[in-house]
Write an enzyme that holds these catalytic residues in place. Sequence first.
Site, PDB file in Angstrom:
ATOM      1  N   TYR A 178     -48.645 107.286  38.984  1.00 37.34           N
ATOM      2  CA  TYR A 178     -49.482 107.923  37.969  1.00 37.34           C
ATOM      3  C   TYR A 178     -50.966 107.726  38.256  1.00 37.34           C
ATOM      4  O   TYR A 178     -51.780 108.595  37.960  1.00 37.34           O
ATOM      5  CB  TYR A 178     -49.188 107.330  36.578  1.00 37.34           C
ATOM      6  CG  TYR A 178     -48.074 108.012  35.831  1.00 37.34           C
ATOM      7  CD1 TYR A 178     -46.783 108.010  36.323  1.00 37.34           C
ATOM      8  CD2 TYR A 178     -48.321 108.631  34.607  1.00 37.34           C
ATOM      9  CE1 TYR A 178     -45.759 108.616  35.624  1.00 37.34           C
ATOM     10  CE2 TYR A 178     -47.305 109.242  33.896  1.00 37.34           C
ATOM     11  CZ  TYR A 178     -46.027 109.235  34.409  1.00 37.34           C
ATOM     12  OH  TYR A 178     -45.022 109.833  33.705  1.00 37.34           O
ATOM     13  N   LYS A 217     -36.217 101.507  43.584  1.00 36.43           N
ATOM     14  CA  LYS A 217     -35.644 102.336  44.661  1.00 36.43           C
ATOM     15  C   LYS A 217     -35.931 101.599  45.966  1.00 36.43           C
ATOM     16  O   LYS A 217     -36.541 102.128  46.904  1.00 36.43           O
ATOM     17  CB  LYS A 217     -36.282 103.736  44.608  1.00 36.43           C
ATOM     18  CG  LYS A 217     -35.668 104.753  45.548  1.00 36.43           C
ATOM     19  CD  LYS A 217     -34.262 105.203  45.165  1.00 36.43           C
ATOM     20  CE  LYS A 217     -33.703 106.126  46.232  1.00 36.43           C
ATOM     21  NZ  LYS A 217     -32.250 106.382  46.042  1.00 36.43           N
ATOM     22  N   ASP A 268     -31.425 105.899  40.912  1.00 36.36           N
ATOM     23  CA  ASP A 268     -30.458 107.008  40.855  1.00 36.36           C
ATOM     24  C   ASP A 268     -29.140 106.539  40.238  1.00 36.36           C
ATOM     25  O   ASP A 268     -28.556 107.208  39.389  1.00 36.36           O
ATOM     26  CB  ASP A 268     -30.247 107.645  42.246  1.00 36.36           C
ATOM     27  CG  ASP A 268     -29.983 106.630  43.349  1.00 36.36           C
ATOM     28  OD1 ASP A 268     -30.153 105.417  43.121  1.00 36.36           O
ATOM     29  OD2 ASP A 268     -29.596 107.055  44.457  1.00 36.36           O
ATOM     30  N   ASP A 309     -40.566 106.585  32.784  1.00 31.96           N
ATOM     31  CA  ASP A 309     -40.814 107.862  32.099  1.00 31.96           C
ATOM     32  C   ASP A 309     -39.523 108.672  32.042  1.00 31.96           C
ATOM     33  O   ASP A 309     -39.115 109.162  30.992  1.00 31.96           O
ATOM     34  CB  ASP A 309     -41.905 108.638  32.853  1.00 31.96           C
ATOM     35  CG  ASP A 309     -42.184 109.993  32.238  1.00 31.96           C
ATOM     36  OD1 ASP A 309     -42.289 110.063  31.009  1.00 31.96           O
ATOM     37  OD2 ASP A 309     -42.279 110.978  32.993  1.00 31.96           O
ATOM     38  N   ASP A 354     -36.622 109.243  28.635  1.00 30.80           N
ATOM     39  CA  ASP A 354     -36.226 110.541  28.072  1.00 30.80           C
ATOM     40  C   ASP A 354     -34.708 110.678  28.094  1.00 30.80           C
ATOM     41  O   ASP A 354     -34.083 111.154  27.144  1.00 30.80           O
ATOM     42  CB  ASP A 354     -36.843 111.704  28.867  1.00 30.80           C
ATOM     43  CG  ASP A 354     -38.137 112.218  28.254  1.00 30.80           C
ATOM     44  OD1 ASP A 354     -38.885 111.390  27.703  1.00 30.80           O
ATOM     45  OD2 ASP A 354     -38.401 113.432  28.335  1.00 30.80           O
TER      46      ASP A 354
HETATM   47  C1  IPM Z   1     -44.628 109.980  28.077  1.00 32.26           C
HETATM   48  C2  IPM Z   1     -45.158 111.322  28.496  1.00 32.26           C
HETATM   49  C3  IPM Z   1     -46.453 111.121  29.271  1.00 32.26           C
HETATM   50  C4  IPM Z   1     -46.099 110.325  30.505  1.00 32.26           C
HETATM   51  C5  IPM Z   1     -47.211 112.420  29.622  1.00 32.26           C
HETATM   52  C6  IPM Z   1     -47.539 113.228  28.400  1.00 32.26           C
HETATM   53  C7  IPM Z   1     -48.458 112.142  30.411  1.00 32.26           C
HETATM   54  O1  IPM Z   1     -44.198 112.011  29.226  1.00 32.26           O
HETATM   55  O2  IPM Z   1     -45.351 109.256  27.358  1.00 32.26           O
HETATM   56  O3  IPM Z   1     -43.510 109.649  28.447  1.00 32.26           O
HETATM   57  O4  IPM Z   1     -45.679 110.899  31.525  1.00 32.26           O
HETATM   58  O5  IPM Z   1     -46.254 109.109  30.463  1.00 32.26           O
HETATM   59 MG    MG Z   2     -42.295 111.070  29.257  1.00 35.82          MG
END
Ligand code: IPM
Ligand code: MG
Length: 350
Positions: free
Chosen positions: A138, A188, A220, A244, A248
């Site tokens: 990042y 990884k 993975d 990240d 999700d």
């Molecule tokens: C998160 C989001 C952010 C990230 C984006 C909006 C920059 O996806 O907080 O998970 O990638 O960290």
């Molecule tokens: Mg995210």
Amino acid sequence: MATPLIAILAGDGIGPEVTREARRVLDALGLDLRFTEAPVGGAAYRVAGHPLPPDTLDLAKRADAVLFGAVGDPAFDALERDLRPEQAILGLRKELGLFANLRPARLFDGLEDASSLKPEIARRIDVMIVRELTGDIYFGDKGHRMTKTGLREGYDLMRYDEVEIARIVRVGFETALTRKRKLLSVDKANVLETSQLWRDVVNEVARDYREVTLTHMYVDNCAMQMVRDPGQFDVIVTGNLFGDILSDQASMCAGSIGMLPSAALDGEGRGLYEPIHGSAPDIAGQGKANPCAAILSAAMMLRHSLGDPQAADRIDVAVGAAILGGARTADLGGTMATEAMTDAVLAGLE
Ligand code: IPM
Ligand code: MG
């Protein structure tokens, strides 16, 4: 302690809608808190020409905690990268030194059917993802350039130094101590040098935490295990990019991304609290966003920055009761409006 100052940065899309509801719940608790609002993301670009204006950053730095909504607005996708709404959250994390991201994912009783997994598998999910937040690919060197043969090339450098790794890994171990004493480090290391160093440092830090059971897993495989049997996880510590993605994924296993809060901490008590969902432009302004992630983020703020775990527990219990009582927004397969969902939570506050 002087009355704590909370910076409210509601942002874009459904950010303002859900942050307002979190504020209602905090107000209902009758705590001694001060709130100041400032624009962030696309909303700030509109009024100040920058997604993270100096006044907003200044307020965030002065505040005891930041309650954040969401940033992201398709209207600004064509802007150069530095001016896009997402830069606001990345800038805040970096400027405030918020290196430790706590992303809990657990299935609330009654939400088994909202999960993408079979109910008997989903029921077991209760994981805390500890994601590093100010390093990795990042924030490494990045850009566009031309190759020797005249091709356009994009690049992003993945990097961590050992101090950055050790401090987040310690947060992982400390978190495991408060839970089931199981820590999984995800990397990884079969391919990446960054991950090889990560794994070495994890094993070094582990010597200080003999009471925690440590395991390692490739990312993975972890993604696969997350849908096969998420109940096997207690605490996962990992880098920025893998965290990240895995968070999700964990959110859908746990029912809905609309239910999951997060904390971004500087290691000294200051933090930024935000739902893990984004600005959801497709449903913004329709009053149907799920406010629970924002409400639970406020609970995390009480717990981690304001030293009030009792109030945090009251919110957590009230959300659980609302869900068990059948309160459902659209993301959970129901029809309840945002405000009505909060009303259901308020009804459960003792
Ligand atoms: C998160 C989001 C952010 C990230 C984006 C909006 C920059 O996806 O907080 O998970 O990638 O960290
Ligand atoms: Mg995210």
